[in-house]
Design a protein around this motif. Structure first.
Motif, PDB file in Angstrom:
ATOM      1  N   ARG A   1      40.625  32.362  43.922  1.00 14.58           N
ATOM      2  CA  ARG A   1      39.844  32.111  44.906  1.00 14.58           C
ATOM      3  C   ARG A   1      40.525  31.241  45.721  1.00 14.58           C
ATOM      4  O   ARG A   1      40.330  31.038  46.933  1.00 14.58           O
ATOM      5  CB  ARG A   1      38.316  31.431  44.554  1.00 14.58           C
TER       6      ARG A   1
ATOM      7  N   ASP B   1      39.450  37.341  48.171  1.00 11.34           N
ATOM      8  CA  ASP B   1      38.078  37.497  48.795  1.00 11.34           C
ATOM      9  C   ASP B   1      37.513  38.630  47.795  1.00 11.34           C
ATOM     10  O   ASP B   1      37.459  39.843  48.159  1.00 11.34           O
ATOM     11  CB  ASP B   1      37.881  38.070  49.986  1.00 11.34           C
ATOM     12  N   GLU B   2      37.203  38.288  46.518  1.00 13.96           N
ATOM     13  CA  GLU B   2      36.564  39.034  45.447  1.00 13.96           C
ATOM     14  C   GLU B   2      35.182  38.928  45.500  1.00 13.96           C
ATOM     15  O   GLU B   2      34.497  37.820  45.794  1.00 13.96           O
ATOM     16  CB  GLU B   2      37.107  38.681  44.206  1.00 13.96           C
ATOM     17  N   GLU B   3      34.453  39.901  45.223  1.00 13.58           N
ATOM     18  CA  GLU B   3      32.988  39.887  44.909  1.00 13.58           C
ATOM     19  C   GLU B   3      32.719  39.411  43.554  1.00 13.58           C
ATOM     20  O   GLU B   3      33.448  39.086  42.575  1.00 13.58           O
ATOM     21  CB  GLU B   3      32.341  41.435  44.817  1.00 13.58           C
TER      22      GLU B   3
END
Length: 116
Positions: A83, A88-90
């Motif tokens: 992060r 940009d991960e769910e």
């Protein structure tokens, strides 16, 4: 807060229909439950989540669901670093393995009660 855990355990273990088993969500709660159970006649079964030092030396030994703290820390750190690097991960759920360490406290059968 140990006093809240103490009061809750006492309430669950008292009265006309006391519980026959306790599951503690972390090692601090487990230790408080051990103290409560040690001061009472008869025994309820106890299983804790997360192992703690000397759990195997108590009588009976405390049965726990153990987790690998190092793996938990590595996994959390890796997710954090990704992060921080801009990933940009769910949000996602990560399930890490646990293991049951049976030592006797979780295997105590319920006391037989005679009802009329």
């Amino acid at each position: 807060d140990p006093s809240r855990v103490l009061a809750a355990a006492e309430a669950m273990l008292s009265g006309p229909e006391p519980v026959t088993a306790l599951f503690a969500g972390n090692n601090r709660v487990t230790v408080t439950a051990v103290r409560v159970l040690a001061a009472r006649p008869g025994r309820a079964a106890l299983v804790g989540f997360d192992d703690f030092e000397l759990a195997d030396l108590l009588s009976p030994g405390v049965t726990v669901v153990a987790q690998d703290a190092a793996q938990l820390g590595r996994t959390a750190a890796n997710m954090l670093f990704r992060r921080l690097e801009g990933a940009d991960e769910e949000p996602r759920q990560v399930v890490l393995p646990t293991r049951l360490i049976a030592r006797g406290s979780g295997e105590i059968p319920p006391a037989h009660r005679v009802t009329s």
